[in-house]
Design a protein around this motif. Structure first.
Motif, short mmCIF file in Angstrom:
data_model
loop_
_atom_site.label_atom_id
_atom_site.label_comp_id
_atom_site.label_asym_id
_atom_site.label_seq_id
_atom_site.Cartn_x
_atom_site.Cartn_y
_atom_site.Cartn_z
N MET A 95 0.80 -1.22 0.00
CA MET A 95 0.00 0.00 0.00
C MET A 95 0.83 1.27 0.00
O MET A 95 0.30 2.35 0.21
CB MET A 95 -0.98 0.02 1.17
N LYS A 137 -1.90 4.67 -3.73
CA LYS A 137 -2.61 3.51 -3.19
C LYS A 137 -3.33 3.80 -1.87
O LYS A 137 -4.49 3.42 -1.73
CB LYS A 137 -1.67 2.31 -3.05
N LEU A 155 -3.33 -3.35 -6.59
CA LEU A 155 -4.15 -3.63 -5.42
C LEU A 155 -5.01 -4.87 -5.62
O LEU A 155 -5.23 -5.64 -4.68
CB LEU A 155 -5.03 -2.41 -5.09
#
Length: 123
Positions: A24, A29, A65
């Motif tokens: 992340m 993100k 992701l």
């Protein structure tokens, strides 16, 4: 990194924060995850919510992701096709960490700028 036979070689980490930042980290993100915490979003909604993010970069970040199982993509068989993204159950595990980052960031803004309303925009 892959071996010659195509099998993935697991990356080695010294501390857990390295693995978390791999998944992340970066500028976009965490913002994407943050906005998905309020519910499903289409690509156009994410672009509107995150100024400065380009379509090309958003697509790459969403793919990453999705590969890390943080988000899922639903494609609706409509014309034109509609695609929505949402956090997976696994992705929701990042909420406490993002909440703490948000709280810390707000305190930091208060400390540095005094009145955070001078630097924060309402959504």
């Amino acid at each position: 990194m892959t071996e010659q036979n195509g099998d993935s070689v697991p990356k080695k980490y010294k501390v857990g924060v390295e693995a978390a930042l791999e998944v992340m980290g970066g500028k976009w993100k965490p913002l994407i995850i943050y906005h998905l915490m309020t519910g499903q979003k289409r690509t156009s909604e994410l672009l509107r919510l995150i100024p400065g993010l380009t379509q090309k970069v958003l697509t790459a970040q969403l793919r990453g992701l999705e590969n890390d199982e943080i988000i899922s993509r639903t494609i609706y068989q409509e014309i034109p096709p509609r695609v929505e993204y949402e956090l997976t159950a696994y992705g929701w595990g990042l909420k406490p960490a993002l909440d703490l980052l948000c709280y810390w960031g707000e305190e930091h803004l208060d400390r540095i700028h005094g009145d955070r309303s001078k630097v924060l925009e309402d959504f």
